[in-house]
Motif scaffolding. Structure first.
Motif, PDB file in Angstrom:
ATOM      1  N   MET A 115      -3.783   0.792  -1.128  1.00 34.44           N
ATOM      2  CA  MET A 115      -2.420   0.322  -0.941  1.00 34.44           C
ATOM      3  C   MET A 115      -1.486   1.517  -0.947  1.00 34.44           C
ATOM      4  O   MET A 115      -1.599   2.394  -1.785  1.00 34.44           O
ATOM      5  CB  MET A 115      -2.070  -0.647  -2.055  1.00 34.44           C
ATOM      6  CG  MET A 115      -0.650  -1.136  -1.980  1.00 34.44           C
ATOM      7  SD  MET A 115      -0.291  -2.446  -3.126  1.00 34.44           S
ATOM      8  CE  MET A 115       0.174  -1.504  -4.559  1.00 34.44           C
ATOM      9  N   THR A 116      -0.561   1.516  -0.034  1.00 34.18           N
ATOM     10  CA  THR A 116       0.447   2.565   0.042  1.00 34.18           C
ATOM     11  C   THR A 116       1.797   1.935  -0.262  1.00 34.18           C
ATOM     12  O   THR A 116       2.156   0.926   0.325  1.00 34.18           O
ATOM     13  CB  THR A 116       0.485   3.185   1.448  1.00 34.18           C
ATOM     14  OG1 THR A 116      -0.816   3.623   1.780  1.00 34.18           O
ATOM     15  CG2 THR A 116       1.436   4.337   1.504  1.00 34.18           C
ATOM     16  N   ALA A 117       2.508   2.509  -1.186  1.00 30.66           N
ATOM     17  CA  ALA A 117       3.839   2.002  -1.534  1.00 30.66           C
ATOM     18  C   ALA A 117       4.852   3.101  -1.275  1.00 30.66           C
ATOM     19  O   ALA A 117       4.499   4.270  -1.154  1.00 30.66           O
ATOM     20  CB  ALA A 117       3.867   1.578  -2.986  1.00 30.66           C
ATOM     21  N   SER A 118       6.111   2.715  -1.206  1.00 32.16           N
ATOM     22  CA  SER A 118       7.186   3.672  -1.001  1.00 32.16           C
ATOM     23  C   SER A 118       7.824   3.972  -2.354  1.00 32.16           C
ATOM     24  O   SER A 118       8.572   3.145  -2.877  1.00 32.16           O
ATOM     25  CB  SER A 118       8.222   3.096  -0.039  1.00 32.16           C
ATOM     26  OG  SER A 118       9.265   4.017   0.145  1.00 32.16           O
ATOM     27  N   PRO A 119       7.538   5.130  -2.934  1.00 33.81           N
ATOM     28  CA  PRO A 119       8.015   5.420  -4.288  1.00 33.81           C
ATOM     29  C   PRO A 119       9.504   5.718  -4.396  1.00 33.81           C
ATOM     30  O   PRO A 119      10.041   5.763  -5.488  1.00 33.81           O
ATOM     31  CB  PRO A 119       7.201   6.648  -4.690  1.00 33.81           C
ATOM     32  CG  PRO A 119       6.905   7.327  -3.397  1.00 33.81           C
ATOM     33  CD  PRO A 119       6.742   6.214  -2.392  1.00 33.81           C
ATOM     34  N   ARG A 120      10.179   5.881  -3.266  1.00 32.21           N
ATOM     35  CA  ARG A 120      11.606   6.210  -3.323  1.00 32.21           C
ATOM     36  C   ARG A 120      12.475   5.005  -3.607  1.00 32.21           C
ATOM     37  O   ARG A 120      13.615   5.143  -4.009  1.00 32.21           O
ATOM     38  CB  ARG A 120      12.036   6.875  -2.023  1.00 32.21           C
ATOM     39  CG  ARG A 120      11.274   8.193  -1.827  1.00 32.21           C
ATOM     40  CD  ARG A 120      11.824   8.969  -0.717  1.00 32.21           C
ATOM     41  NE  ARG A 120      12.911   9.771  -1.259  1.00 32.21           N
ATOM     42  CZ  ARG A 120      13.722  10.492  -0.525  1.00 32.21           C
ATOM     43  NH1 ARG A 120      13.588  10.500   0.776  1.00 32.21           N
ATOM     44  NH2 ARG A 120      14.669  11.190  -1.074  1.00 32.21           N
ATOM     45  N   VAL A 121      11.954   3.798  -3.363  1.00 30.83           N
ATOM     46  CA  VAL A 121      12.694   2.572  -3.648  1.00 30.83           C
ATOM     47  C   VAL A 121      11.842   1.743  -4.596  1.00 30.83           C
ATOM     48  O   VAL A 121      10.668   1.516  -4.345  1.00 30.83           O
ATOM     49  CB  VAL A 121      12.970   1.765  -2.351  1.00 30.83           C
ATOM     50  CG1 VAL A 121      13.657   0.451  -2.670  1.00 30.83           C
ATOM     51  CG2 VAL A 121      13.797   2.598  -1.384  1.00 30.83           C
ATOM     52  N   THR A 122      12.449   1.306  -5.700  1.00 27.55           N
ATOM     53  CA  THR A 122      11.713   0.483  -6.656  1.00 27.55           C
ATOM     54  C   THR A 122      12.453  -0.811  -6.931  1.00 27.55           C
ATOM     55  O   THR A 122      13.670  -0.892  -6.795  1.00 27.55           O
ATOM     56  CB  THR A 122      11.491   1.213  -7.993  1.00 27.55           C
ATOM     57  OG1 THR A 122      12.748   1.541  -8.565  1.00 27.55           O
ATOM     58  CG2 THR A 122      10.675   2.480  -7.815  1.00 27.55           C
ATOM     59  N   VAL A 123      11.701  -1.832  -7.303  1.00 27.85           N
ATOM     60  CA  VAL A 123      12.241  -3.118  -7.714  1.00 27.85           C
ATOM     61  C   VAL A 123      11.565  -3.441  -9.043  1.00 27.85           C
ATOM     62  O   VAL A 123      10.340  -3.464  -9.116  1.00 27.85           O
ATOM     63  CB  VAL A 123      11.958  -4.216  -6.670  1.00 27.85           C
ATOM     64  CG1 VAL A 123      12.439  -5.570  -7.171  1.00 27.85           C
ATOM     65  CG2 VAL A 123      12.623  -3.873  -5.339  1.00 27.85           C
ATOM     66  N   SER A 124      12.367  -3.641 -10.063  1.00 33.82           N
ATOM     67  CA  SER A 124      11.840  -3.866 -11.409  1.00 33.82           C
ATOM     68  C   SER A 124      10.883  -2.746 -11.816  1.00 33.82           C
ATOM     69  O   SER A 124       9.869  -2.973 -12.465  1.00 33.82           O
ATOM     70  CB  SER A 124      11.145  -5.221 -11.513  1.00 33.82           C
ATOM     71  OG  SER A 124      12.061  -6.269 -11.275  1.00 33.82           O
ATOM     72  N   GLY A 125      11.181  -1.524 -11.390  1.00 36.77           N
ATOM     73  CA  GLY A 125      10.385  -0.366 -11.762  1.00 36.77           C
ATOM     74  C   GLY A 125       9.125  -0.153 -10.943  1.00 36.77           C
ATOM     75  O   GLY A 125       8.405   0.818 -11.151  1.00 36.77           O
TER      76      GLY A 125
END
Length: 86
Positions: free
Chosen positions: A1-11
């Motif tokens: 899984m690849t996530a975008s670490p520059r934007v977070t929701v609830s951490g």
């Protein structure tokens, strides 16, 4: 899984349409002996139209992904309900 670490929701980092997923528990049999099942990966085909992270549309609860190469839909089972987007 690849996530975008520059934007977070609830951490937690958000997932973008560019993410490809490895599918766990695929029930379709492999085409040949020793091969991976035909739904081993999935790619998002729809995502947010107005919300992006690093130029990529953010995946929403109603986003659609399909398994490659069968076209079987990927089911979203867990989301965070604190933010809504279009």
């Amino acid at each position: 899984m690849t996530a975008s670490p520059r934007v977070t929701v609830s951490g937690q980092p958000v997932v973008t349409m560019a993410s490809t997923y490895t599918v766990a528990g695929c029930t379709f049999p492999a085409m040949t002996s020793g091969a991976q099942p035909p739904c081993a990966t999935a790619q998002w085909t729809t995502a947010a139209t107005r919300v992006t992270s690093m130029g990529q549309p953010v995946v929403l609860q109603d986003s659609v992904a399909t398994c490659v190469p069968t076209g079987t839909p990927l089911l979203v089972t867990t989301t965070q309900p604190r933010v809504s987007a279009m």
